[in-house]
Design a protein around this motif. Structure first.
Motif, PDB file in Angstrom:
ATOM      1  N   LEU A  21      -8.326   8.295  -7.708  1.00 19.46           N
ATOM      2  CA  LEU A  21      -8.695   6.848  -9.160  1.00 19.46           C
ATOM      3  C   LEU A  21      -7.876   5.672  -8.754  1.00 19.46           C
ATOM      4  O   LEU A  21      -7.851   4.901  -8.374  1.00 19.46           O
ATOM      5  CB  LEU A  21      -9.029   7.509 -10.457  1.00 19.46           C
ATOM      6  N   ALA A  22      -7.158   6.011  -8.581  1.00 19.42           N
ATOM      7  CA  ALA A  22      -5.761   5.032  -8.590  1.00 19.42           C
ATOM      8  C   ALA A  22      -5.035   4.914  -7.421  1.00 19.42           C
ATOM      9  O   ALA A  22      -4.235   4.151  -6.651  1.00 19.42           O
ATOM     10  CB  ALA A  22      -4.455   5.487  -9.332  1.00 19.42           C
ATOM     11  N   GLY A  23      -5.460   6.148  -6.583  1.00 21.52           N
ATOM     12  CA  GLY A  23      -4.952   5.632  -5.232  1.00 21.52           C
ATOM     13  C   GLY A  23      -6.111   5.019  -3.627  1.00 21.52           C
ATOM     14  O   GLY A  23      -5.724   3.543  -3.586  1.00 21.52           O
ATOM     15  N   PHE A  24      -6.398   6.900  -3.547  1.00 21.27           N
ATOM     16  CA  PHE A  24      -7.893   5.815  -2.837  1.00 21.27           C
ATOM     17  C   PHE A  24      -8.720   5.150  -2.780  1.00 21.27           C
ATOM     18  O   PHE A  24      -9.077   4.649  -2.235  1.00 21.27           O
ATOM     19  CB  PHE A  24      -8.533   7.426  -2.461  1.00 21.27           C
ATOM     20  N   VAL A  25      -9.494   4.567  -3.717  1.00 22.36           N
ATOM     21  CA  VAL A  25     -10.429   3.789  -4.451  1.00 22.36           C
ATOM     22  C   VAL A  25      -9.756   2.468  -4.275  1.00 22.36           C
ATOM     23  O   VAL A  25     -10.362   1.423  -4.326  1.00 22.36           O
ATOM     24  CB  VAL A  25     -10.526   3.786  -5.968  1.00 22.36           C
ATOM     25  N   PRO A  26      -8.520   1.940  -5.191  1.00 19.58           N
ATOM     26  CA  PRO A  26      -7.618   0.675  -4.803  1.00 19.58           C
ATOM     27  C   PRO A  26      -7.507   0.802  -3.786  1.00 19.58           C
ATOM     28  O   PRO A  26      -7.426  -0.871  -2.696  1.00 19.58           O
ATOM     29  CB  PRO A  26      -6.925   0.830  -5.639  1.00 19.58           C
ATOM     30  N   TRP A  27      -7.125   1.890  -2.669  1.00 19.28           N
ATOM     31  CA  TRP A  27      -6.838   0.988  -0.914  1.00 19.28           C
ATOM     32  C   TRP A  27      -8.416   0.906  -0.164  1.00 19.28           C
ATOM     33  O   TRP A  27      -8.543  -0.243  -0.338  1.00 19.28           O
ATOM     34  CB  TRP A  27      -6.324   2.497   0.052  1.00 19.28           C
ATOM     35  N   TRP A  28      -9.402   1.412  -0.785  1.00 17.81           N
ATOM     36  CA  TRP A  28     -10.541   1.614  -0.110  1.00 17.81           C
ATOM     37  C   TRP A  28     -11.266   0.162  -0.239  1.00 17.81           C
ATOM     38  O   TRP A  28     -11.730   0.059   0.187  1.00 17.81           O
ATOM     39  CB  TRP A  28     -11.497   2.885  -0.724  1.00 17.81           C
ATOM     40  N   ILE A  29     -11.352  -0.207  -1.491  1.00 20.08           N
ATOM     41  CA  ILE A  29     -11.227  -1.747  -2.308  1.00 20.08           C
ATOM     42  C   ILE A  29     -10.873  -2.991  -1.096  1.00 20.08           C
ATOM     43  O   ILE A  29     -11.558  -4.322  -1.145  1.00 20.08           O
ATOM     44  CB  ILE A  29     -11.662  -2.261  -3.974  1.00 20.08           C
ATOM     45  N   THR A  30      -9.352  -3.053  -1.689  1.00 20.38           N
ATOM     46  CA  THR A  30      -8.369  -4.181  -0.937  1.00 20.38           C
ATOM     47  C   THR A  30      -7.610  -3.493   0.245  1.00 20.38           C
ATOM     48  O   THR A  30      -6.702  -4.727   0.706  1.00 20.38           O
ATOM     49  CB  THR A  30      -7.032  -3.722  -1.775  1.00 20.38           C
ATOM     50  N   HIS A  31      -7.802  -2.322   1.203  1.00 22.50           N
ATOM     51  CA  HIS A  31      -7.499  -2.082   1.947  1.00 22.50           C
ATOM     52  C   HIS A  31      -5.903  -2.527   1.861  1.00 22.50           C
ATOM     53  O   HIS A  31      -5.308  -2.456   2.875  1.00 22.50           O
ATOM     54  CB  HIS A  31      -7.720  -2.646   3.221  1.00 22.50           C
ATOM     55  N   TRP A  32      -5.344  -2.429   0.734  1.00 25.05           N
ATOM     56  CA  TRP A  32      -4.039  -2.895   0.611  1.00 25.05           C
ATOM     57  C   TRP A  32      -3.332  -4.247   0.743  1.00 25.05           C
ATOM     58  O   TRP A  32      -2.182  -4.679   1.939  1.00 25.05           O
ATOM     59  CB  TRP A  32      -3.019  -1.920   0.149  1.00 25.05           C
ATOM     60  N   GLU A  33      -4.266  -4.925   1.380  1.00 25.20           N
ATOM     61  CA  GLU A  33      -3.865  -5.746   1.906  1.00 25.20           C
ATOM     62  C   GLU A  33      -4.175  -7.244   0.454  1.00 25.20           C
ATOM     63  O   GLU A  33      -4.509  -7.421  -0.298  1.00 25.20           O
ATOM     64  CB  GLU A  33      -5.249  -6.964   2.918  1.00 25.20           C
ATOM     65  N   PHE A  34      -2.349  -8.265   0.805  1.00 24.45           N
ATOM     66  CA  PHE A  34      -2.170  -9.598  -0.143  1.00 24.45           C
ATOM     67  C   PHE A  34      -2.952 -10.614   0.127  1.00 24.45           C
ATOM     68  O   PHE A  34      -3.251 -10.882   1.530  1.00 24.45           O
ATOM     69  CB  PHE A  34      -0.446  -9.735   0.316  1.00 24.45           C
ATOM     70  N   ARG A  35      -3.818 -11.015  -1.010  1.00 18.69           N
ATOM     71  CA  ARG A  35      -4.350 -11.804  -1.587  1.00 18.69           C
ATOM     72  C   ARG A  35      -3.644 -13.150  -2.160  1.00 18.69           C
ATOM     73  O   ARG A  35      -2.435 -12.602  -2.833  1.00 18.69           O
ATOM     74  CB  ARG A  35      -5.496 -11.757  -2.144  1.00 18.69           C
ATOM     75  N   PRO A  36      -3.712 -14.578  -2.136  1.00 14.71           N
ATOM     76  CA  PRO A  36      -3.127 -15.540  -2.934  1.00 14.71           C
ATOM     77  C   PRO A  36      -3.015 -14.856  -4.471  1.00 14.71           C
ATOM     78  O   PRO A  36      -3.496 -13.831  -4.805  1.00 14.71           O
ATOM     79  CB  PRO A  36      -3.973 -16.511  -2.744  1.00 14.71           C
ATOM     80  N   PRO A  37      -2.078 -14.725  -4.797  1.00 14.49           N
ATOM     81  CA  PRO A  37      -1.319 -14.431  -5.988  1.00 14.49           C
ATOM     82  C   PRO A  37      -2.344 -15.564  -7.013  1.00 14.49           C
ATOM     83  O   PRO A  37      -2.749 -15.911  -6.904  1.00 14.49           O
ATOM     84  CB  PRO A  37       0.218 -14.831  -6.133  1.00 14.49           C
TER      85      PRO A  37
END
Length: 167
Positions: A21-37
């Motif tokens: 829930l707090a690791g895989f799904v967020p990675w799947w959504i964002t690929h842990w790519e930074f967007r503008p703050p």
């Protein structure tokens, strides 16, 4: 349930629930790519990092308490045999859910991704409905007056400022 089985069960459920829930799904959504703050404010990233740093130990500590003190797991199929009212549970009744959502919101702020804010909000809503409709009635039935005392003295979502001590 023996402590060894409780620890192993909690570890397995940790991988299945919070890590997904707090690791895989967020990675799947964002690929842990930074967007503008958010709003162009870099401070939001630091706040996000603080939420992650606060949330992860909260989840780990709560899982450990379920196994070592409650002799069970947070999983509904292998619940604790004893009501856990120590650690973060002295301040709030649902520290695991709060910590998981804090980690997700932290990632949303860190990566500047609105989708994670929506995901975290929907997950919290699901947790709330689950707690009210399933978890609390089950705990009341299982632990009776001990749970009623805990429920009366410890808030569901917003932590107390001082720790509650069971009598």
């Amino acid at each position: 349930m023996p402590k060894t089985i409780a620890v192993l069960g909690s570890a397995l459920f940790f991988v299945v629930a919070p890590l997904v829930l707090a690791g895989f799904v967020p990675w799947w959504i964002t690929h842990w790519e930074f967007r503008p703050p958010f709003s162009g404010i870099e401070l939001t990233r630091a706040i996000g990092l603080m939420l992650i740093i606060a949330g992860v130990p909260g989840v780990v500590d709560s899982f450990a308490r379920f196994a070592l003190e409650g002799l069970g797991t947070p999983a509904p199929i292998a619940p604790p045999q004893k009501l856990v009212v120590t650690g973060l549970y002295r301040y709030v009744r649902n520290p695991i859910y709060i910590a998981v959502v804090a980690v997700i919101f932290g990632q949303a702020l860190l990566f500047g991704d609105w989708r994670l804010l929506w995901y975290g909000a929907l997950l919290w809503l699901f947790f709330h409905v689950w707690v009210v409709m399933i978890e609390e009635p089950t705990l009341k039935q299982t632990f009776g007056t001990e749970y009623e005392s805990f429920r009366t003295n410890v808030p569901r979502w917003i932590p107390r400022l001082t720790p509650w001590r069971a009598r």
